[in-house]
Design a protein around this motif. Sequence first.
Motif, PDB file in Angstrom:
ATOM      1  N   THR A  74      81.016  23.119  45.868  1.00 39.15           N
ATOM      2  CA  THR A  74      80.650  24.499  45.955  1.00 39.15           C
ATOM      3  C   THR A  74      79.684  24.658  47.324  1.00 39.15           C
ATOM      4  N   GLU A  75      79.976  23.984  48.324  1.00 41.94           N
ATOM      5  CA  GLU A  75      78.919  24.210  49.551  1.00 41.94           C
ATOM      6  C   GLU A  75      79.393  25.211  50.321  1.00 41.94           C
ATOM      7  N   LEU A  76      78.637  26.392  50.652  1.00 45.40           N
ATOM      8  CA  LEU A  76      79.136  27.478  51.324  1.00 45.40           C
ATOM      9  C   LEU A  76      79.796  26.990  52.606  1.00 45.40           C
ATOM     10  N   PRO A  77      80.733  27.742  52.943  1.00 45.40           N
ATOM     11  CA  PRO A  77      81.381  27.696  54.182  1.00 45.40           C
ATOM     12  C   PRO A  77      81.083  28.363  55.598  1.00 45.40           C
ATOM     13  N   LEU A  78      79.737  27.731  55.843  1.00 46.71           N
ATOM     14  CA  LEU A  78      78.826  28.513  56.783  1.00 46.71           C
ATOM     15  C   LEU A  78      79.078  27.714  58.315  1.00 46.71           C
ATOM     16  N   PRO A  79      79.234  28.685  59.223  1.00 49.09           N
ATOM     17  CA  PRO A  79      79.388  28.112  60.629  1.00 49.09           C
ATOM     18  C   PRO A  79      77.998  27.405  61.078  1.00 49.09           C
ATOM     19  N   CYS A  80      78.015  26.206  61.240  1.00 50.04           N
ATOM     20  CA  CYS A  80      77.015  25.615  61.606  1.00 50.04           C
ATOM     21  C   CYS A  80      77.182  24.281  62.275  1.00 50.04           C
TER      22      CYS A  80
END
Length: 415
Positions: free
Chosen positions: A336-342
């Motif tokens: 469930t980890e958010l697909p965030l650009p980092c």
Amino acid sequence: MATTATSPPPTATEDPVRLLIPGFLSPETCKELEFVHRSCGTAGYRPSVVSTSLPHLAATGCGHLLLPFVPIRERLRDAVESFFSCHFELFVEFTGLVSWCKGASIGWHSDDNKPYLRQRAFTAVCYLNSHGNDFKGGILQFQDGKPSAVVPVAGDVVIYTADNRNVHCVDEVTEGERLTLTLWFTRDSAYDEDPKLLNFLSQTSWSYEPADQNSYIPLPASDNMYWFSYEQSGFDIRCARVHILGFSFRASTDGESNNTSVAPAEDPIELLGKPLRLGRGDDVLMKIFANSLHALQVVQFYYWKAPELASRRKQTTIGSETVCCPTIQVQQSSGTELPLPCNRGLAQTIFGSYSNAEPEFAFEWDDFLLAVAMWENYSEELKRELSTFLPHWLSSETIFVVDSSETTQIRGEGN
């Protein structure tokens, strides 16, 4: 709110345009300001810099976090007026927390070297962490006079005139994060920070009545304010801060569904302004946070208080109040980890690892849950104080330490 340490009175030196005061801030005060900055900071005014200004705190629902600054500003103004024998009133032109990260530096200059900075008369730089232990590089160098260089030590402050008698530079930070509290003072009341800040607070601080439940929940600013650019890459500061401490942002929905499958057209960064959960490894805390800034503030509070929490793990009493850990399920899930650009590698390079600067301690979810309750108590108390102080500040058009007898008298008159 932490109290500041009593500093030695300024003494005359050979060079009357500069003074270094060791131990001006207590270690606990430095940690409290570090907590504020690491949980609220945005991309700064220079490359590789992160900053937190007082108007920004007010604008993001964190006006109560101004309170730790108030006694420090007064003590610094007193120190400046005393050392420089000011026979005129000084006003605070700017108060801000600043991180100089890897690659940050500034060449030779005076602090009034631009037409729009001519109003600046004096500078105060308080160091919140130490060279060598927390970062490398970042030495403050003066072109002439003494001290000719200042090696940052947590709690120390250097004050100096903002004119060309104090041309200075800051060496490049080569590792870690150099944290400072910086103030500029002016003789021109037109540049006084307080009236503008009070106008902001009066619009964003709800009412003077006791704080409403959960009114201390922070509200993120524009997403682009949290984007940290470095060469050809970058990361969202909120994501980076939680990542280097071992956490990740997770979807607020139950089960294994990923937010991208629910709203594929949604900008992933926009998810940071919406309800979410925190994960650590395969564990997901079932508590739902209002947004990423809410979660980040709790995480930073936990790391501020971690040594205390570890030592009092089985205690539930804080002062005169009883704090009970809520029963919140922690479940194992990795999908469930958010697909965030980092760019997480870059974030580690820029901010370093928290464990490098802090004593080692074992993470415990029980401690973290207690930190959630402690953070709420801390925020509620500051909010109550702000609600009490704000009318006094507005009537005088200045921000100052309000005497407790004054607040008691006002309460009595209002009954």
